[in-house]
Write a protein that holds these residues in place. Structure first.
Motif, short mmCIF file in Angstrom:
data_model
loop_
_atom_site.label_atom_id
_atom_site.label_comp_id
_atom_site.label_asym_id
_atom_site.label_seq_id
_atom_site.Cartn_x
_atom_site.Cartn_y
_atom_site.Cartn_z
N TYR A 254 27.09 42.37 39.25
CA TYR A 254 28.24 41.91 38.47
C TYR A 254 28.50 42.83 37.29
O TYR A 254 29.65 43.14 36.97
CB TYR A 254 27.98 40.48 37.98
N HIS B 24 30.05 45.97 38.57
CA HIS B 24 31.45 45.70 38.92
C HIS B 24 32.33 45.69 37.68
O HIS B 24 33.43 46.27 37.66
CB HIS B 24 31.54 44.36 39.65
N HIS C 82 41.11 37.00 36.23
CA HIS C 82 40.78 37.93 37.29
C HIS C 82 39.49 37.52 37.99
O HIS C 82 39.37 37.62 39.23
CB HIS C 82 40.64 39.34 36.72
N ALA C 83 38.52 37.05 37.23
CA ALA C 83 37.27 36.58 37.84
C ALA C 83 37.51 35.37 38.73
O ALA C 83 36.94 35.26 39.82
CB ALA C 83 36.26 36.26 36.74
N LYS D 35 40.32 34.66 40.29
CA LYS D 35 41.03 35.12 41.48
C LYS D 35 40.07 35.75 42.47
O LYS D 35 40.15 35.52 43.70
CB LYS D 35 42.13 36.11 41.08
N SER D 36 39.14 36.57 41.97
CA SER D 36 38.16 37.19 42.86
C SER D 36 37.28 36.13 43.53
O SER D 36 36.99 36.22 44.73
CB SER D 36 37.30 38.19 42.08
N ARG E 58 39.24 34.37 46.25
CA ARG E 58 39.35 35.18 47.45
C ARG E 58 38.07 35.13 48.28
O ARG E 58 38.12 35.05 49.52
CB ARG E 58 39.66 36.64 47.07
N ILE E 59 36.94 35.17 47.60
CA ILE E 59 35.66 35.13 48.32
C ILE E 59 35.52 33.81 49.08
O ILE E 59 35.14 33.79 50.26
CB ILE E 59 34.50 35.33 47.33
N LYS F 211 44.27 38.60 51.74
CA LYS F 211 43.05 38.27 51.02
C LYS F 211 42.99 36.82 50.59
O LYS F 211 41.89 36.29 50.35
CB LYS F 211 42.93 39.19 49.79
N ASN F 212 44.16 36.17 50.45
CA ASN F 212 44.18 34.77 50.02
C ASN F 212 45.38 34.08 50.66
O ASN F 212 46.48 34.08 50.10
CB ASN F 212 44.25 34.67 48.50
N GLU G 215 49.92 35.98 45.58
CA GLU G 215 49.40 36.91 44.57
C GLU G 215 50.31 36.98 43.35
O GLU G 215 49.84 37.18 42.23
CB GLU G 215 49.27 38.31 45.18
#
Length: 679
Positions: free
Chosen positions: A198, A201, A263-264, A266-267, A270-271, A358-359, A364
């Motif tokens: 992390y 990243h 942003h975290a 959103k990531s 997506r996961i 991705k989602n 987006e």
């Protein structure tokens, strides 16, 4: 003597004694020159010496001297005489130069040596510079001396403060020398730490901040170009306002609105979503095959099927009508979807959502418009530009790298805005030396080209005019039109020649036009009896195109013929959209108003589609093939965009010549069947 100057000009070689300069203009006043007096005294000395000798020789007894003494005396006298003669010569040269005597032939050839030498350097003031560190003991004394000098200079500048005057003088700058000193190296220590994935990243993201997202193919939706306020900055500002005390609620609120936290989230979203849709996304990428049941392989083993992978839908789009869709040319996994009503009585605000692979659960990015969105298209070169046509006639250009939903360019009434709905927008490549141009088609009858070099400036390519849809009979009156203007519904530019384009009208005619002619059509194709909703050139055969209409039919045309080469019909309702397959020249897709999503292969059948999916009670409005997989997406009037995996159809990679030959054979087979039916 010279008669004019009364100077003695006797050559030196004729004189035993060097000539002297006569004073007083040649008149002798009883005075003798030093040289004459000296010569006379020499003569008297010689006579005296002669008389003494003669006297000694007359018999008078005198003391006799030694011969060695006589020789020494003679040598001394000779040396003294030689010195006197040299002094006389020097005096004569000096006197001659002073009197400016004309040069003699012998003196002209005489060599004169002149030596130039540098004068010695004089130092009037020398103040050596001194450098001292801040912790030097003499630093205060040096500062005091500098202040005294500065005060003296200021007094000198003031008029009347000091009797000083500025004078220019050349000074000598001493040569600079580099002096190296050996110092003790600074102490260093090796420190090792453990980091997580992390932290790595986050460090990589920090290095990528400020980069242009349009240059990368991973995601066309880049970060906002404006500087975003970080959580630390917000907390510091709140701390200053609150006197250094932070409230827990304010800290939590600042964290929630921070860009890094969003942003975290959103990531993470997506996961989680990709874990849920993992199998479907593997099918989307053609990594997992779909088994077609044997009972569905009905027509030469080519009968296919459509499997629903997922649906692009959220609370924002639910209940809205999907009016148009467009894939991004750089990132083929990014789909822009426009939402808006076609009926005037249902008009409201519009929406543009950007869906990504991705989602599939949430878009987006979201752009809101004041009225319904009727058309949109991504630029071919500037991948971050999206053109949007609205129901009120507005043409807007958005930069998808920016999060705010304000267009960068927008048409206005003063700048040539359309007076009716914009049903089609197209980007046209003008070549390497010219930028892309935007073309819009509206039901006000104008086909307009927009230039973005100085804002959004328009030029009308053509103003559509009505033409008679039927041949005139003999002895009949001419057909009268209420309005000479025709309403444009769709357009498409030839993939091989960007100067040729097709335009479908509300009256059912299709016109082939050129950007070089704005008053007449090149050709008109008459066959449809209702509004033409879509017209598209074949990506493999630049002389053929498809059209669909409200008269329930799909027609294939050759540009050399004014009548349709092939007519297809799959339902008893209007055909709202068609799209060629990007992989096979004989395959295309269509959607109808009675809820059918169809896949056609003209090499197999021109009577029925090879895939026919019914989605009632929803009505499909538009359809698109995926540019990088065997997938079609279809939008409907409920706000859903359904992603279908198409299997069992021909997906062979043919060459361009083979693609053209396949289309020609399909039409030839159709003509043969028609001839047999006529017999």
């Amino acid at each position: 003597r010279d008669p004019d100057t009364q100077l003695d000009v006797t050559p030196v070689s004729l004189l035993e004694v060097q000539p002297t300069v006569m004073q007083g203009g040649g008149h002798d006043d009883g005075r003798k020159s030093p040289q004459s007096r000296e010569s006379s005294s020499n003569m008297m000395d010689s006579q005296s010496s002669a008389g003494f000798k003669s006297g000694w020789s007359s018999g008078t007894e005198t003391p006799q001297k030694d011969d060695s003494d006589m020789s020494d005396r003679d040598e001394e006298e000779e040396e003294e005489r030689r010195k006197k003669e040299e002094e006389k010569k020097k005096k004569m040269v000096a006197v001659t130069l002073v009197q400016d005597e004309p040069p003699k032939p012998a003196d002209i050839k005489k060599e004169v040596q002149v030596i130039l030498s540098e004068t010695s350097t004089r130092f009037f003031l020398d103040i050596p510079s001194t450098c001292a560190a801040d912790d030097d003991p003499d630093v205060e004394r040096i500062k005091a001396a500098n202040k005294v000098y500065t005060d003296a200079v200021e007094l000198r500048i003031k008029e009347g403060a000091d009797k000083l005057a500025d004078r220019n003088i050349q000074t000598l700058n001493s040569a600079n020398k580099n002096k190296e000193a050996q110092a003790t190296p600074a102490p260093s220590h090796d420190i090792g730490v453990d980091v997580t994935n992390y932290e790595i990243h986050d460090a990589i993201l920090a290095l990528r901040e400020g980069e242009d997202a349009a240059g990368g193919a991973d995601d066309i939706l880049g970060a906002n170009t404006k500087k975003k306020t970080t959580t630390t900055d917000q907390l510091n500002d709140m701390a200053q306002l609150s006197g250094g005390r932070l409230d827990a609620a304010k800290v939590g609120e600042a964290t929630l609105v921070s860009a890094k936290f969003r942003h975290a989230l959103k990531s993470m979203e997506r996961i989680v979503v990709q874990n849920i849709y993992h199998e479907q996304q593997m099918m989307y990428r053609n990594m997992v095959g779909v088994q077609v049941p044997a009972e569905q392989s009905l027509v030469n083993g080519q009968r296919g099927r459509m499997d629903v992978l997922w649906t692009y839908e959220c609370d924002l789009s639910r209940g809205r009508n999907v009016s148009c869709m467009a894939w991004n040319n750089l990132n083929p996994d990014l789909l822009a979807v426009g939402y808006g009503e076609f009926d005037f009585s249902k008009q409201g605000d519009g929406l543009v959502l950007f869906w990504s692979l991705k989602n599939p659960e949430y878009p987006e990015r979201v752009y809101r418009t004041e009225c319904s969105v009727t058309s949109l298209a991504f630029a071919q070169k500037s991948y971050n530009l999206l053109a949007v046509g609205l129901y009120d006639g507005t043409v807007a250009v958005y930069d998808v790298r920016k999060e705010e939903d304000k267009p960068v360019l927008e048409s206005s009434y003063n700048g040539g805005k359309h007076s009716d709905s914009v049903w089609e927008v197209r980007w046209v490549d003008k070549g390497a030396e010219r930028a892309e141009a935007l073309v819009s088609v509206s039901s006000d009858g104008r086909v307009t080209q927009w230039s973005m070099s100085k804002g959004l400036e328009c030029t009308d390519l053509i103003k559509l005019k009505r033409v008679s849809t039927h041949k005139k009979a003999v002895n009949t009156k001419n057909e009268a039109f209420i309005s000479r203007m025709a309403s444009g519904m769709c357009a498409d530019f030839n993939p091989k020649d960007a100067s040729i384009y097709l335009c479908g009208t509300e009256e059912g005619s299709i016109h082939r036009c050129s950007v070089s002619y704005n008053e007449q059509y090149l050709d008109s194709y008459l066959g449809h009896s209702g509004p033409v909703y879509k017209v598209v050139w074949s990506p493999f055969q630049p002389t053929s195109f498809l059209s669909c209409s409200a008269d329930w039919s799909i027609r294939l045309w050759w540009q050399e013929s004014e009548t349709a080469a092939l007519t297809m019909q799959s339902s008893a309702d209007y055909v709202s959209d068609i799209q060629w397959s990007p992989n096979v020249s004989t395959i295309f897709a269509s959607v109808t108003g009675d809820g059918h999503v169809c896949i056609w292969d003209m090499s197999i059948s021109t009577l029925d589609p090879i895939v026919n999916e019914k989605i009632l009670p929803r009505k499909p409005t538009c359809i698109r093939f995926s540019p990088n997989s065997d997938v079609v997406v279809a939008g409907d009037d409920s706000g859903r965009v359904t992603v279908y995996r198409v299997s069992g159809i021909d997906n062979t990679k043919y060459t361009h010549e083979e693609q053209v030959a396949r289309l020609d054979r399909a039409l030839a087979a159709k003509d043969a069947d028609a001839a047999e039916g006529a017999q």
